[in-house]
Write an enzyme that holds these catalytic residues in place. Structure first.
Site, PDB file in Angstrom:
ATOM      1  N   GLY A 183       5.515 -38.384 -30.906  1.00 18.22           N
ATOM      2  CA  GLY A 183       5.820 -37.521 -29.769  1.00 18.22           C
ATOM      3  C   GLY A 183       5.797 -38.299 -28.469  1.00 18.22           C
ATOM      4  O   GLY A 183       6.100 -39.493 -28.430  1.00 18.22           O
TER       5      GLY A 183
ATOM      6  N   LYS B 189     -13.408 -39.627 -20.574  1.00 17.15           N
ATOM      7  CA  LYS B 189     -12.047 -39.070 -20.626  1.00 17.15           C
ATOM      8  C   LYS B 189     -12.086 -37.553 -20.428  1.00 17.15           C
ATOM      9  O   LYS B 189     -11.203 -36.971 -19.789  1.00 17.15           O
ATOM     10  CB  LYS B 189     -11.400 -39.421 -21.973  1.00 17.15           C
ATOM     11  CG  LYS B 189      -9.969 -38.887 -22.153  1.00 17.15           C
ATOM     12  CD  LYS B 189      -8.975 -39.629 -21.278  1.00 17.15           C
ATOM     13  CE  LYS B 189      -7.571 -39.025 -21.371  1.00 17.15           C
ATOM     14  NZ  LYS B 189      -6.976 -39.129 -22.712  1.00 17.15           N
TER      15      LYS B 189
ATOM     16  N   ASN C 112      -6.613 -30.024 -17.914  1.00 20.15           N
ATOM     17  CA  ASN C 112      -5.924 -29.349 -19.015  1.00 20.15           C
ATOM     18  C   ASN C 112      -6.219 -27.860 -19.008  1.00 20.15           C
ATOM     19  O   ASN C 112      -5.306 -27.034 -19.108  1.00 20.15           O
ATOM     20  CB  ASN C 112      -6.328 -29.969 -20.356  1.00 20.15           C
ATOM     21  CG  ASN C 112      -5.488 -31.175 -20.720  1.00 20.15           C
ATOM     22  OD1 ASN C 112      -4.323 -31.047 -21.048  1.00 20.15           O
ATOM     23  ND2 ASN C 112      -6.091 -32.345 -20.658  1.00 20.15           N
TER      24      ASN C 112
END
Length: 323
Positions: free
Chosen positions: A12, A192, A200
């Protein structure tokens, strides 16, 4: 020239970009595809990038793992929502002394892979990359691209930087992919999450890009509060993230081009959201240590709701023949 060969599981926006860069640098790369298989087999991969557009007219494209060669390094770039396929995918692809490089978001993703191939064969990778798929076999890279590599060991025991990390890093650097190496993979995963959890989550529940979240004073407060909670979660695992890390992440995001996060793209495309890997797992880990993350849990519950609602709506559309 390296004689290591690579497999990309999940071609992807992320796996396709890094795999194409590795092939462009002269490495053997084998791509496992599903819906994009026919397009990529016939026409290859197209990458648009501020660092230079390029096309790979011929790639090693497969849609069956049993027809692929066994590889030295298998890169897992699937969404974590598809990890239930890994027990069937990984064993046929991996050489006896091969390595699985897990380039996925979230926490506790390496243990899932370790159950399939063994902890000693697993390396983790954290990608700071802005990219998206334009269409089948067509990737647009917007910004950044650094990967942080770290060895995985049982219970995330920190084992330092190994020769294996240096060898993989050498291949990626040849492909002009910036590499950092971590002596403590668990600490790097929590770092992270300092970015991934607020941006997000809020991008989905508030229908906003990163630049919009940064520009509004109220959402900026939310971002900072959620970042502080992630740092508290890391501390519950005896991993200390320094105080100056939050302003660093805010500065990175301020400089970033307007960006729809990966979770927002998944939501807009009616794909399952990586709610458990990015939100649920960190919440549960912190709770086991007696630490609550209230702001993060609120967004987690919202995401679980909108994820179910969107999936149900998509099922209805399919039943009605509307998609």
């Amino acid at each position: 020239m390296s004689n290591r060969n690579y497999a990309i599981v999940g071609t992807g926006a992320l796996g396709g970009f890094y795999g194409a860069r590795l092939q462009q640098a002269g490495l053997e790369v084998n791509f496992l595809l599903r819906s994009d298989y026919d397009q990529v087999r016939k026409h290859g991969l197209i990458v648009e990038s501020p660092e230079g557009d390029f096309t790979l007219p011929h790639v090693r494209a497969y849609h069956n793992t049993h027809k692929m060669p066994k590889c030295d390094v298998v890169i897992v770039a699937l969404k974590t929502t598809q990890n239930h396929f890994l027990p069937q995918i990984l064993p046929p692809l991996l050489k006896d002394n091969g390595t699985v490089l897990v380039l996925q978001n979230g926490l506790n993703v390496e243990p899932e892979v370790a159950k399939i191939v063994g902890a000693e064969r697993v390396v983790g990778g954290l990608c700071f990359l802005c990219s998206y798929k334009v269409g089948p076999g067509h990737i647009c890279h917007l910004d950044y691209g650094t990967i942080t590599l770290g060895e995985y060991a049982q219970d995330y025991k920190a084992i330092g930087i190994t020769d294996r990390l240096h060898q993989i890093a050498k291949d990626f650097k040849r492909a002009h992919i910036p590499i950092k190496m971590s002596e403590d993979l668990l600490l790097s995963r929590w770092k992270k999450l300092v970015w991934n959890i607020p941006y997000n989550g809020l991008s989905v529940v508030l229908d906003a890009r990163t630049d919009e979240l940064m520009a509004n004073p109220d959402t900026l407060i939310l971002v900072k509060e959620m970042m502080r909670e992630v740092i508290a979660g890391a501390k519950s695992c005896d991993r200390i993230i320094p105080d100056d890390f939050i302003p660093q992440m805010l500065e990175y995001t301020q400089k970033m081009k307007p960006y729809r996060t990966s979770m927002k793209i998944d939501y807009d495309e009616s794909r399952p959201l990586e709610v458990e890997a990015i939100f649920g797992n960190p919440i549960r880990v912190a709770q086991q240590a007696g630490i609550k993350l209230p702001q993060i849990e609120v967004v987690y519950r919202m995401l679980k709701f909108v994820d179910v609602q969107r999936q149900e709506a998509e099922k209805t559309r399919r039943l009605l023949g509307l998609s």
